[in-house]
Scaffold this motif. Sequence first.
Motif, PDB file in Angstrom:
ATOM      1  N   ARG A   1      10.130  -5.853   5.400  1.00  0.00           N
ATOM      2  CA  ARG A   1       8.738  -5.887   5.836  1.00  0.00           C
ATOM      3  C   ARG A   1       8.690  -5.638   7.335  1.00  0.00           C
ATOM      4  O   ARG A   1       9.409  -6.279   8.089  1.00  0.00           O
ATOM      5  CB  ARG A   1       8.136  -7.242   5.489  1.00  0.00           C
ATOM      6  CG  ARG A   1       6.668  -7.414   5.805  1.00  0.00           C
ATOM      7  CD  ARG A   1       6.186  -8.762   5.287  1.00  0.00           C
ATOM      8  NE  ARG A   1       6.245  -8.782   3.829  1.00  0.00           N
ATOM      9  CZ  ARG A   1       6.562  -9.848   3.106  1.00  0.00           C
ATOM     10  NH1 ARG A   1       6.876 -10.979   3.702  1.00  0.00           N
ATOM     11  NH2 ARG A   1       6.576  -9.777   1.793  1.00  0.00           N
ATOM     12  N   GLY A   2       7.847  -4.694   7.765  1.00  0.00           N
ATOM     13  CA  GLY A   2       7.762  -4.424   9.189  1.00  0.00           C
ATOM     14  C   GLY A   2       6.734  -3.367   9.525  1.00  0.00           C
ATOM     15  O   GLY A   2       6.150  -2.727   8.637  1.00  0.00           O
ATOM     16  N   MET A   3       6.509  -3.193  10.816  1.00  0.00           N
ATOM     17  CA  MET A   3       5.544  -2.223  11.313  1.00  0.00           C
ATOM     18  C   MET A   3       6.058  -1.620  12.615  1.00  0.00           C
ATOM     19  O   MET A   3       6.543  -2.323  13.488  1.00  0.00           O
ATOM     20  CB  MET A   3       4.183  -2.896  11.531  1.00  0.00           C
ATOM     21  CG  MET A   3       3.064  -1.956  11.973  1.00  0.00           C
ATOM     22  SD  MET A   3       2.989  -1.765  13.785  1.00  0.00           S
ATOM     23  CE  MET A   3       2.576  -3.427  14.292  1.00  0.00           C
ATOM     24  N   ILE A   4       5.963  -0.314  12.712  1.00  0.00           N
ATOM     25  CA  ILE A   4       6.389   0.430  13.895  1.00  0.00           C
ATOM     26  C   ILE A   4       5.174   1.173  14.415  1.00  0.00           C
ATOM     27  O   ILE A   4       4.555   1.948  13.682  1.00  0.00           O
ATOM     28  CB  ILE A   4       7.517   1.422  13.536  1.00  0.00           C
ATOM     29  CG1 ILE A   4       8.748   0.662  13.032  1.00  0.00           C
ATOM     30  CG2 ILE A   4       7.861   2.321  14.713  1.00  0.00           C
ATOM     31  CD1 ILE A   4       9.623   1.472  12.103  1.00  0.00           C
ATOM     32  N   ASN A   5       4.831   0.934  15.671  1.00  0.00           N
ATOM     33  CA  ASN A   5       3.653   1.563  16.262  1.00  0.00           C
ATOM     34  C   ASN A   5       4.061   2.218  17.580  1.00  0.00           C
ATOM     35  O   ASN A   5       4.350   1.538  18.562  1.00  0.00           O
ATOM     36  CB  ASN A   5       2.564   0.508  16.499  1.00  0.00           C
ATOM     37  CG  ASN A   5       1.282   1.118  17.068  1.00  0.00           C
ATOM     38  OD1 ASN A   5       1.227   2.286  17.417  1.00  0.00           O
ATOM     39  ND2 ASN A   5       0.246   0.302  17.166  1.00  0.00           N
ATOM     40  N   LEU A   6       4.106   3.530  17.570  1.00  0.00           N
ATOM     41  CA  LEU A   6       4.448   4.290  18.775  1.00  0.00           C
ATOM     42  C   LEU A   6       3.180   4.942  19.308  1.00  0.00           C
ATOM     43  O   LEU A   6       2.851   6.070  18.956  1.00  0.00           O
ATOM     44  CB  LEU A   6       5.518   5.342  18.472  1.00  0.00           C
ATOM     45  CG  LEU A   6       6.821   4.842  17.848  1.00  0.00           C
ATOM     46  CD1 LEU A   6       7.809   5.997  17.697  1.00  0.00           C
ATOM     47  CD2 LEU A   6       7.440   3.724  18.666  1.00  0.00           C
ATOM     48  N   GLY A   7       2.451   4.183  20.108  1.00  0.00           N
ATOM     49  CA  GLY A   7       1.238   4.716  20.714  1.00  0.00           C
ATOM     50  C   GLY A   7       0.196   5.161  19.712  1.00  0.00           C
ATOM     51  O   GLY A   7      -0.466   6.191  19.915  1.00  0.00           O
ATOM     52  N   GLY A   8       0.029   4.405  18.625  1.00  0.00           N
ATOM     53  CA  GLY A   8      -0.959   4.760  17.614  1.00  0.00           C
ATOM     54  C   GLY A   8      -0.383   5.533  16.447  1.00  0.00           C
ATOM     55  O   GLY A   8      -1.064   5.765  15.437  1.00  0.00           O
ATOM     56  N   ASN A   9       0.881   5.940  16.558  1.00  0.00           N
ATOM     57  CA  ASN A   9       1.599   6.557  15.444  1.00  0.00           C
ATOM     58  C   ASN A   9       2.255   5.410  14.679  1.00  0.00           C
ATOM     59  O   ASN A   9       3.240   4.834  15.139  1.00  0.00           O
ATOM     60  CB  ASN A   9       2.643   7.535  15.990  1.00  0.00           C
ATOM     61  CG  ASN A   9       3.409   8.246  14.894  1.00  0.00           C
ATOM     62  OD1 ASN A   9       3.696   7.670  13.852  1.00  0.00           O
ATOM     63  ND2 ASN A   9       3.770   9.487  15.142  1.00  0.00           N
ATOM     64  N   VAL A  10       1.699   5.062  13.527  1.00  0.00           N
ATOM     65  CA  VAL A  10       2.104   3.849  12.812  1.00  0.00           C
ATOM     66  C   VAL A  10       2.833   4.198  11.521  1.00  0.00           C
ATOM     67  O   VAL A  10       2.399   5.079  10.768  1.00  0.00           O
ATOM     68  CB  VAL A  10       0.867   2.981  12.473  1.00  0.00           C
ATOM     69  CG1 VAL A  10       1.263   1.768  11.630  1.00  0.00           C
ATOM     70  CG2 VAL A  10       0.164   2.532  13.746  1.00  0.00           C
ATOM     71  N   ILE A  11       3.940   3.491  11.275  1.00  0.00           N
ATOM     72  CA  ILE A  11       4.604   3.574   9.982  1.00  0.00           C
ATOM     73  C   ILE A  11       5.011   2.166   9.582  1.00  0.00           C
ATOM     74  O   ILE A  11       5.406   1.363  10.430  1.00  0.00           O
ATOM     75  CB  ILE A  11       5.816   4.537  10.002  1.00  0.00           C
ATOM     76  CG1 ILE A  11       6.309   4.795   8.575  1.00  0.00           C
ATOM     77  CG2 ILE A  11       6.936   4.029  10.901  1.00  0.00           C
ATOM     78  CD1 ILE A  11       7.286   5.962   8.471  1.00  0.00           C
ATOM     79  N   THR A  12       4.876   1.852   8.309  1.00  0.00           N
ATOM     80  CA  THR A  12       5.117   0.493   7.843  1.00  0.00           C
ATOM     81  C   THR A  12       6.314   0.437   6.912  1.00  0.00           C
ATOM     82  O   THR A  12       6.766   1.450   6.375  1.00  0.00           O
ATOM     83  CB  THR A  12       3.882  -0.062   7.107  1.00  0.00           C
ATOM     84  OG1 THR A  12       3.620   0.756   5.940  1.00  0.00           O
ATOM     85  CG2 THR A  12       2.663  -0.055   8.008  1.00  0.00           C
ATOM     86  N   ILE A  13       6.809  -0.786   6.743  1.00  0.00           N
ATOM     87  CA  ILE A  13       7.885  -1.060   5.787  1.00  0.00           C
ATOM     88  C   ILE A  13       7.355  -2.120   4.826  1.00  0.00           C
ATOM     89  O   ILE A  13       6.949  -3.210   5.254  1.00  0.00           O
ATOM     90  CB  ILE A  13       9.146  -1.582   6.491  1.00  0.00           C
ATOM     91  CG1 ILE A  13       9.677  -0.553   7.498  1.00  0.00           C
ATOM     92  CG2 ILE A  13      10.226  -1.935   5.467  1.00  0.00           C
ATOM     93  CD1 ILE A  13      10.794  -1.074   8.386  1.00  0.00           C
ATOM     94  N   GLY A  14       7.335  -1.794   3.552  1.00  0.00           N
ATOM     95  CA  GLY A  14       6.899  -2.766   2.549  1.00  0.00           C
ATOM     96  C   GLY A  14       5.464  -3.201   2.740  1.00  0.00           C
ATOM     97  O   GLY A  14       4.590  -2.427   3.147  1.00  0.00           O
ATOM     98  N   THR A  15       5.221  -4.486   2.463  1.00  0.00           N
ATOM     99  CA  THR A  15       3.884  -5.050   2.571  1.00  0.00           C
ATOM    100  C   THR A  15       3.714  -5.806   3.888  1.00  0.00           C
ATOM    101  O   THR A  15       4.671  -6.035   4.618  1.00  0.00           O
ATOM    102  CB  THR A  15       3.617  -6.023   1.410  1.00  0.00           C
ATOM    103  OG1 THR A  15       4.593  -7.071   1.463  1.00  0.00           O
ATOM    104  CG2 THR A  15       3.701  -5.305   0.070  1.00  0.00           C
ATOM    105  N   SER A  16       2.481  -6.229   4.165  1.00  0.00           N
ATOM    106  CA  SER A  16       2.187  -7.013   5.363  1.00  0.00           C
ATOM    107  C   SER A  16       2.724  -8.432   5.194  1.00  0.00           C
ATOM    108  O   SER A  16       3.126  -8.821   4.088  1.00  0.00           O
ATOM    109  CB  SER A  16       0.674  -7.064   5.591  1.00  0.00           C
ATOM    110  OG  SER A  16       0.074  -7.946   4.652  1.00  0.00           O
TER     111      SER A  16
END
Length: 297
Positions: free
Chosen positions: A158-173
């Motif tokens: 589970r995770g979230m990567i945000n590079l200046g508004g470029n977002v990609i997630t892992i699994g659920t919140s």
Amino acid sequence: MGTQIQLAIEHPDATSLLQEAESQIKVWEQRFSANRASSELMAVNQHAGQSPVSVHPELFDLIQYAHHVTQSSQQKMNILIGPLVKLWQIGFNATDVPDKASIESRLALIHPDDMVLNAEDHSVFLVKPGMEIDLGAIAKGYFADELQSFFMKHGVKRGMINLGGNVITIGTSPRETDWQVGIRHPFLSIPIASLNIRHQAVVTSGIYERYFIHEGQLYHHILDSRTGYPADNDIASVTIVSDHAIDGEVWSTLCSFGQAQHNIDLLNQIDGIEAVIITKDEDILYTTQLKNKLTWR
């Protein structure tokens, strides 16, 4: 990288993994940056018109991929647009429109056929002096995908990567539900909707990100390689939902050209790429598959 970076993961060894990720980001910055005189990419630009430069295979592969997209998209996305970007200076205290002669001189430096790639020694040669590669339209997507892969390889669920508004997630919140990623109004800087996503990327490109106003007209940073001027159409912003952030980067750029409804019709025929496009008249268009993933504010 000239932007804010947010990384969030759920893992017993989160601190160590985040430190490794930060170190990797610094390596990428030294390798890919078009703003650092000492980067590997800048070595290629500094030798334009002189000699080929061998680069790290990772940088070569991204340049090669971006070059392919540049050619196949009729230069809607153009990694050689650097000289034109530097002329306009949009987002860097620009206040004046360049004269036509200056624009024409830069257009002569951004043709993809004037870049020679050699896969044997991973060398890149810019044929004409003054040419420059700028990976700003694609690099963040590549970094986001690589970070997602790195975290998952080490067991992050589970995770979230945000590079200046470029977002990609892992699994659920953390609530074990879909992640909610906001879409902003391009003119009022307020959220108008959120996308409910799970293990996907959301990438937005808009004319509101960097611009200046001259004699009552707005000039934005999305430059057209064919004319030398900002793209002129009915589109204010494009948000792409995809499995990979690099695809989001490419399609958010490509769909910033042309007309909004035509682009939505096109994407409705492409599996795995969905979009929300907001027009300058504030109409909101979206692909069919996003209907149940949008929550309006």
